[in-house]
Motif scaffolding. Structure first.
Motif, mmCIF file in Angstrom:
data_model
loop_
_atom_site.group_PDB
_atom_site.id
_atom_site.type_symbol
_atom_site.label_atom_id
_atom_site.label_comp_id
_atom_site.label_asym_id
_atom_site.label_seq_id
_atom_site.Cartn_x
_atom_site.Cartn_y
_atom_site.Cartn_z
ATOM 1 N N GLU A 5 -59.159 -45.005 65.725
ATOM 2 C CA GLU A 5 -58.031 -44.681 66.581
ATOM 3 C C GLU A 5 -56.817 -44.417 65.699
ATOM 4 N N GLY A 6 -55.914 -43.601 66.228
ATOM 5 C CA GLY A 6 -54.735 -43.268 65.447
ATOM 6 C C GLY A 6 -53.876 -42.226 66.131
ATOM 7 N N ILE A 7 -52.980 -41.658 65.348
ATOM 8 C CA ILE A 7 -52.088 -40.601 65.829
ATOM 9 C C ILE A 7 -52.715 -39.255 65.471
ATOM 10 N N PHE A 8 -52.848 -38.385 66.473
ATOM 11 C CA PHE A 8 -53.438 -37.064 66.301
ATOM 12 C C PHE A 8 -52.377 -36.005 66.582
ATOM 13 N N PHE A 9 -52.563 -34.823 66.004
ATOM 14 C CA PHE A 9 -51.550 -33.771 66.080
ATOM 15 C C PHE A 9 -52.094 -32.514 66.725
ATOM 16 N N ASP A 10 -51.217 -31.808 67.448
ATOM 17 C CA ASP A 10 -51.624 -30.581 68.123
ATOM 18 C C ASP A 10 -51.639 -29.401 67.144
ATOM 19 N N LYS A 11 -52.101 -28.268 67.636
ATOM 20 C CA LYS A 11 -52.301 -27.073 66.801
ATOM 21 C C LYS A 11 -51.022 -26.634 66.084
ATOM 22 N N ASP A 12 -49.897 -26.596 66.801
ATOM 23 C CA ASP A 12 -48.652 -26.158 66.178
ATOM 24 C C ASP A 12 -48.212 -27.106 65.066
ATOM 25 N N PHE A 46 -56.316 -50.258 71.392
ATOM 26 C CA PHE A 46 -54.952 -50.341 71.908
ATOM 27 C C PHE A 46 -54.729 -49.421 73.099
ATOM 28 N N ASN A 47 -55.329 -49.779 74.226
ATOM 29 C CA ASN A 47 -55.197 -48.974 75.433
ATOM 30 C C ASN A 47 -53.754 -48.875 75.920
ATOM 31 N N ASP A 48 -52.902 -49.829 75.549
ATOM 32 C CA ASP A 48 -51.515 -49.809 76.018
ATOM 33 C C ASP A 48 -50.690 -48.666 75.425
ATOM 34 N N ILE A 49 -51.144 -48.093 74.314
ATOM 35 C CA ILE A 49 -50.387 -46.973 73.726
ATOM 36 C C ILE A 49 -51.173 -45.662 73.709
ATOM 37 N N VAL A 50 -52.420 -45.696 74.142
ATOM 38 C CA VAL A 50 -53.239 -44.481 74.165
ATOM 39 C C VAL A 50 -52.593 -43.425 75.070
ATOM 40 N N GLY A 51 -52.520 -42.203 74.561
ATOM 41 C CA GLY A 51 -51.983 -41.089 75.333
ATOM 42 C C GLY A 51 -50.476 -40.921 75.201
ATOM 43 N N LYS A 52 -49.806 -41.822 74.501
ATOM 44 C CA LYS A 52 -48.353 -41.728 74.332
ATOM 45 C C LYS A 52 -48.009 -40.928 73.081
ATOM 46 N N ASN A 53 -46.912 -40.166 73.173
ATOM 47 C CA ASN A 53 -46.408 -39.390 72.040
ATOM 48 C C ASN A 53 -45.452 -40.238 71.209
ATOM 49 N N TYR A 54 -45.490 -40.003 69.898
ATOM 50 C CA TYR A 54 -44.624 -40.728 68.972
ATOM 51 C C TYR A 54 -44.068 -39.781 67.917
ATOM 52 N N GLU A 55 -42.815 -40.024 67.544
ATOM 53 C CA GLU A 55 -42.203 -39.301 66.434
ATOM 54 C C GLU A 55 -42.557 -40.040 65.152
ATOM 55 N N ILE A 56 -43.068 -39.299 64.201
ATOM 56 C CA ILE A 56 -43.289 -39.856 62.870
ATOM 57 C C ILE A 56 -42.661 -38.890 61.879
ATOM 58 N N PHE A 57 -42.555 -39.323 60.638
ATOM 59 C CA PHE A 57 -41.947 -38.479 59.613
ATOM 60 C C PHE A 57 -42.881 -38.318 58.429
ATOM 61 N N LEU A 58 -43.037 -37.073 57.993
ATOM 62 C CA LEU A 58 -43.694 -36.804 56.719
ATOM 63 C C LEU A 58 -42.637 -37.124 55.677
ATOM 64 N N ILE A 59 -42.953 -38.022 54.721
ATOM 65 C CA ILE A 59 -41.936 -38.419 53.751
ATOM 66 C C ILE A 59 -42.310 -38.100 52.308
ATOM 67 N N GLN A 71 -47.820 -38.787 52.919
ATOM 68 C CA GLN A 71 -47.490 -40.147 53.322
ATOM 69 C C GLN A 71 -46.541 -40.010 54.501
ATOM 70 N N ILE A 72 -46.704 -40.884 55.484
ATOM 71 C CA ILE A 72 -45.856 -40.800 56.670
ATOM 72 C C ILE A 72 -45.113 -42.114 56.882
ATOM 73 N N SER A 73 -44.054 -42.016 57.652
ATOM 74 C CA SER A 73 -43.288 -43.178 58.063
ATOM 75 C C SER A 73 -43.508 -43.355 59.561
ATOM 76 N N LEU A 74 -43.914 -44.565 59.941
ATOM 77 C CA LEU A 74 -44.192 -44.862 61.347
ATOM 78 C C LEU A 74 -42.972 -45.504 61.999
ATOM 79 N N PRO A 75 -42.771 -45.260 63.302
ATOM 80 C CA PRO A 75 -41.691 -45.965 63.996
ATOM 81 C C PRO A 75 -42.009 -47.463 64.076
ATOM 82 N N GLU A 76 -40.964 -48.273 64.082
ATOM 83 C CA GLU A 76 -41.118 -49.740 64.123
ATOM 84 C C GLU A 76 -42.080 -50.202 65.217
ATOM 85 N N GLU A 77 -42.024 -49.554 66.385
ATOM 86 C CA GLU A 77 -42.850 -50.000 67.502
ATOM 87 C C GLU A 77 -44.351 -49.852 67.248
ATOM 88 N N LEU A 78 -44.734 -48.995 66.279
ATOM 89 C CA LEU A 78 -46.154 -48.796 65.984
ATOM 90 C C LEU A 78 -46.671 -49.676 64.851
#
Length: 152
Positions: A5-12, A46-59, A71-78
């Protein structure tokens, strides 16, 4: 079964990620993502966050001719959900990263070993939390809550 499980990205977003590579390698991942947990047990799904969008940063960026990634930076909530521990040292979390491309004989799991160099400025991208599911006959990305008894 949830393979990972993790963060996945769309085509664009994937196109943007590839445009930032200094050298694209021969193989491109089908689903660019940041793994949060490989083979999670029932308490790590983690079903509580599945399907939610998150801002992350390529650093930072790295490319050693075998692997190309960021390498990426994750928001505190993740941060509490990031359980991607190193196989050789299970007490150490891997640096959050994404694999952009690979050489023919490389393994995506080796992207964690790249020497990353800071980008000129962080680049914001949006990803969605999901699960890569492997059933007896299928493999697919899911943005739905997962249960052992659930079928696609």
């Amino acid at each position: 079964m949830v393979s990972y499980e993790g963060i996945f990205f769309d085509k664009d977003t994937i196109e943007l990620i590839h445009s930032l590579e200094t050298k694209r390698l021969a193989k491109v991942n089908d689903e660019i993502h940041c793994t949060f947990k490989y083979h999670p047990n029932e308490g790590e799904i983690f079903n509580d966050i599945v399907g939610k969008n998150y801002e992350i940063f390529l650093i930072e960026y790295g490319n050693d001719g075998m692997n190309s990634g960021f390498q990426i930076s994750l928001p505190e909530e993740l941060i509490p959900y990031y359980l991607n521990y190193d196989e050789q040292n299970p007490n150490i979390l891997k640096i959050p990263h994404i694999t952009a491309s690979l050489s023919q004989n490389a393994k995506a799991s080796d992207t964690k070993n790249l020497k990353f160099t800071p980008l000129e400025k962080p680049i914001k991208i949006i990803g969605k939390f999901g699960s890569w599911i492997k059933d007896e006959n299928n493999e697919y990305l899911s943005y739905s809550s997962y249960s052992k008894n659930k079928t696609r």
